[in-house]
Design a protein around this motif. Structure first.
Motif, mmCIF file in Angstrom:
data_model
loop_
_atom_site.group_PDB
_atom_site.id
_atom_site.type_symbol
_atom_site.label_atom_id
_atom_site.label_comp_id
_atom_site.label_asym_id
_atom_site.label_seq_id
_atom_site.Cartn_x
_atom_site.Cartn_y
_atom_site.Cartn_z
ATOM 1 N N ASN A 1 0.813 -1.221 0.000
ATOM 2 C CA ASN A 1 0.000 0.000 0.000
ATOM 3 C C ASN A 1 0.845 1.269 0.000
ATOM 4 O O ASN A 1 0.330 2.357 -0.272
ATOM 5 C CB ASN A 1 -0.933 0.017 1.219
ATOM 6 C CG ASN A 1 -2.012 -1.045 1.125
ATOM 7 O OD1 ASN A 1 -2.299 -1.551 0.042
ATOM 8 N ND2 ASN A 1 -2.611 -1.402 2.248
ATOM 9 N N LEU A 2 2.128 1.134 0.303
ATOM 10 C CA LEU A 2 3.010 2.296 0.363
ATOM 11 C C LEU A 2 3.704 2.575 -0.973
ATOM 12 O O LEU A 2 4.574 3.446 -1.049
ATOM 13 C CB LEU A 2 4.069 2.110 1.456
ATOM 14 C CG LEU A 2 3.541 1.950 2.886
ATOM 15 C CD1 LEU A 2 4.693 1.765 3.856
ATOM 16 C CD2 LEU A 2 2.696 3.156 3.293
ATOM 17 N N PHE A 3 3.298 1.841 -2.038
ATOM 18 C CA PHE A 3 3.974 2.000 -3.325
ATOM 19 C C PHE A 3 2.952 2.133 -4.442
ATOM 20 O O PHE A 3 1.872 1.558 -4.398
ATOM 21 C CB PHE A 3 4.910 0.820 -3.569
ATOM 22 C CG PHE A 3 5.933 0.668 -2.475
ATOM 23 C CD1 PHE A 3 7.109 1.394 -2.504
ATOM 24 C CD2 PHE A 3 5.678 -0.147 -1.389
ATOM 25 C CE1 PHE A 3 8.030 1.284 -1.474
ATOM 26 C CE2 PHE A 3 6.585 -0.264 -0.350
ATOM 27 C CZ PHE A 3 7.769 0.460 -0.400
ATOM 28 N N ILE A 4 3.319 2.900 -5.450
ATOM 29 C CA ILE A 4 2.438 3.147 -6.582
ATOM 30 C C ILE A 4 2.828 2.235 -7.737
ATOM 31 O O ILE A 4 4.018 1.998 -7.990
ATOM 32 C CB ILE A 4 2.493 4.629 -7.008
ATOM 33 C CG1 ILE A 4 1.437 4.924 -8.076
ATOM 34 C CG2 ILE A 4 3.879 5.020 -7.492
ATOM 35 C CD1 ILE A 4 1.279 6.420 -8.351
ATOM 36 N N ASP A 5 1.844 1.700 -8.428
ATOM 37 C CA ASP A 5 2.112 0.826 -9.566
ATOM 38 C C ASP A 5 2.628 1.646 -10.739
ATOM 39 O O ASP A 5 2.114 2.737 -11.031
ATOM 40 C CB ASP A 5 0.825 0.091 -9.968
ATOM 41 C CG ASP A 5 1.098 -1.036 -10.945
ATOM 42 O OD1 ASP A 5 1.333 -0.741 -12.135
ATOM 43 O OD2 ASP A 5 1.100 -2.204 -10.517
#
Length: 494
Positions: A190-194
């Protein structure tokens, strides 16, 4: 072997940001993501270690690296040129500096007023002066909200996240390593963007601070790219502060955090008191014959203000937040000045309230007013007296992190008296002195330096701009609290 000298000359010849971006897209597609991550993160870490030698924008280096890492490697050109890490680092720095220069030139040509220009660049290209230890302590107060928003406790995972942001190894984290090191951390993703959710148009047309709000890095099919700087904790903090779930809680958190921080320096500090009419004061401090009224505001700027309405937009936000807090401080001061003896209570309910604080002989008290904010508020915090009505100009507006640093350093110079001397200075309406990056720490550094006495305090035709070097006085603070952070994290992980 690539002709790096010719490449650097080519970059410096560009007159448009789009040209620089086109070059970067062609150039970095010749390298794989592991090589690019090594270049970008070593440059970012060099900038953190020595900001005087590497004085380009840290935020811009992070944002550009996040865009350039997205480019797919061109298999037709990959591997044909020998990889020269030192030269590639120099090229990346030249790109950063070139884009900054071209952006500055464009904004100046748009006729932006001097103050608006400083605000724009301070907001867009600077990180707030928040120490890793301060993030660590602050996330303890936001623990419940981080669980609710991210599905994990940033506080309890702080050690692992800090290692991730500080490590000099695995500058591009392959999936195998990722699974080994973070398999136990629930909702870590949840702490990273795709990577599929972002593109280079966002850099040109959108504020990347918004795109990466709540995120530490970018997920790819084969691994993870994380710019290596603890300043990325700002993204996580903003993800909390700007989430609607925090609307009714962040104000209370700031008040409690401020009370605990300031309480390390003052014994008699009172939180949430009410006068005889039921008016609330966030914090009141009594010290000898001194009274401090402190109001806390957690609202923050969410975007860059630029254009013909920039000044009015910023000043409206300033009025809604800062001026309101100044009025609350002034209300406390007026209450004391108009009554020789005052009582403060723990509630505004007259039937149930209990006496908490009694102040006698109020006419003999020295009264200070401080507005504490979470945000830097651009130059509107540092130079707030330019925008306040006369009766509020003796109010000091400061972010909680700068206040903590100034209190800590002051007590090591000449005790708490140094702090009150600085507070006198900052509430005397000195308009001629400002810092290069709207930084309260530079203001303090200038004030205690030998340079301070070389110039008159208020001269209508003289404007003194102090540079970042005056903030070096806080290196002792940084060193001390890095050790504190290491010690506390070590205890937690034993």
């Amino acid at each position: 072997m690539a002709d790096y000298k010719k490449i650097m000359e080519e970059i410096n010849s560009y007159t448009d940001i789009a040209e620089v971006i086109r070059f970067a897209k062609i150039h970095y597609r010749k390298l794989n993501r592991i090589e690019r991550a090594q270049i970008f993160n070593q440059v970012i870490q060099d900038r953190q270690k020595d900001s005087e030698e590497f004085n380009f924008s840290l935020r811009l280096s992070v944002e550009l690296s996040s865009m350039f890492i997205l480019y797919k490697t061109n298999i037709m050109t990959f591997g044909k040129c020998k990889f020269d890490l030192a030269a590639e680092k120099e090229i990346f720095i030249i790109i950063i500096e070139k884009i900054y220069h071209l952006e500055s030139k464009k904004v100046i040509n748009n006729g932006l007023e001097r103050n608006d220009f400083r605000r724009y660049f301070n907001y867009k290209y600077d990180y707030p002066s928040i120490h890793a230890y301060e993030y660590f302590k602050l996330f303890q107060y936001f623990d419940e909200l981080s669980e609710d928003i991210y599905g994990l406790s940033v506080n309890r995972n702080f050690y692992n996240l800090l290692i991730l942001l500080a490590s000099t190894n695995n500058l591009y984290i392959k999936n195998k390593i990722l699974k080994e090191e973070f398999r136990k951390h629930k909702n870590f993703d949840n702490l990273f963007i795709d990577s599929n959710e972002i593109n280079e148009k966002m850099f040109i047309k959108v504020n990347l601070r918004t795109v990466f709000k709540g995120k530490l890095g970018i997920k790819f099919s084969d691994g993870l790219y994380v710019p290596r700087t603890h300043h990325l904790f700002e993204n996580i903090l903003r993800g909390i502060l700007e989430n609607e779930k925090s609307n009714d809680k962040k104000g209370d958190v700031l008040e409690t955090y401020s009370k605990d921080i300031i309480g390390n320096f003052f014994e008699d500090i009172y939180h949430t008191l009410y006068d005889n009419k039921g008016n609330e004061q966030d914090l009141i401090i009594t010290f000898e014959d001194i009274i401090l009224f402190i109001e806390c505001k957690s609202q923050n700027f969410k975007s860059i203000f630029i254009g013909k309405d920039a000044t009015s937009t910023i000043e409206k936000h300033f009025k809604d937040v800062i001026v309101k807090a100044c009025k609350q401080c002034q209300r406390g001061k007026d209450y004391l000045l108009n009554n020789n003896n005052v009582i403060y209570y723990n509630s505004n309910n007259k039937k149930e309230r209990k006496e908490v604080l009694k102040i006698s002989k109020t006419k003999n008290k020295k009264i200070y007013k401080i507005v504490v904010v979470l945000d830097e508020y651009l130059d509107l915090a540092e130079l707030s007296n330019r925008y306040l009505e006369e009766k509020y100009k003796d109010t000091w507006v400061v972010n909680i992190f700068a206040l903590q640093k100034i209190l800590w350093i002051s007590t090591r110079i000449n005790g708490i008296n140094t702090f009150f001397e600085y507070l006198d200075y900052r509430t005397q309406n000195y308009l001629a002195i400002e810092s290069l990056h709207s930084d309260e720490l530079a203001q303090f550094g200038y004030w205690i330096s030998p340079n301070y006495h070389l110039y008159p305090r208020v001269v209508s035709n003289l404007n003194i701009v102090v540079g970042n070097r005056f903030s070096n006085v806080f290196e002792e603070y940084d060193s001390y609290f890095f050790k504190e952070l290491e010690q506390e994290l070590r205890v937690i992980n034993e």
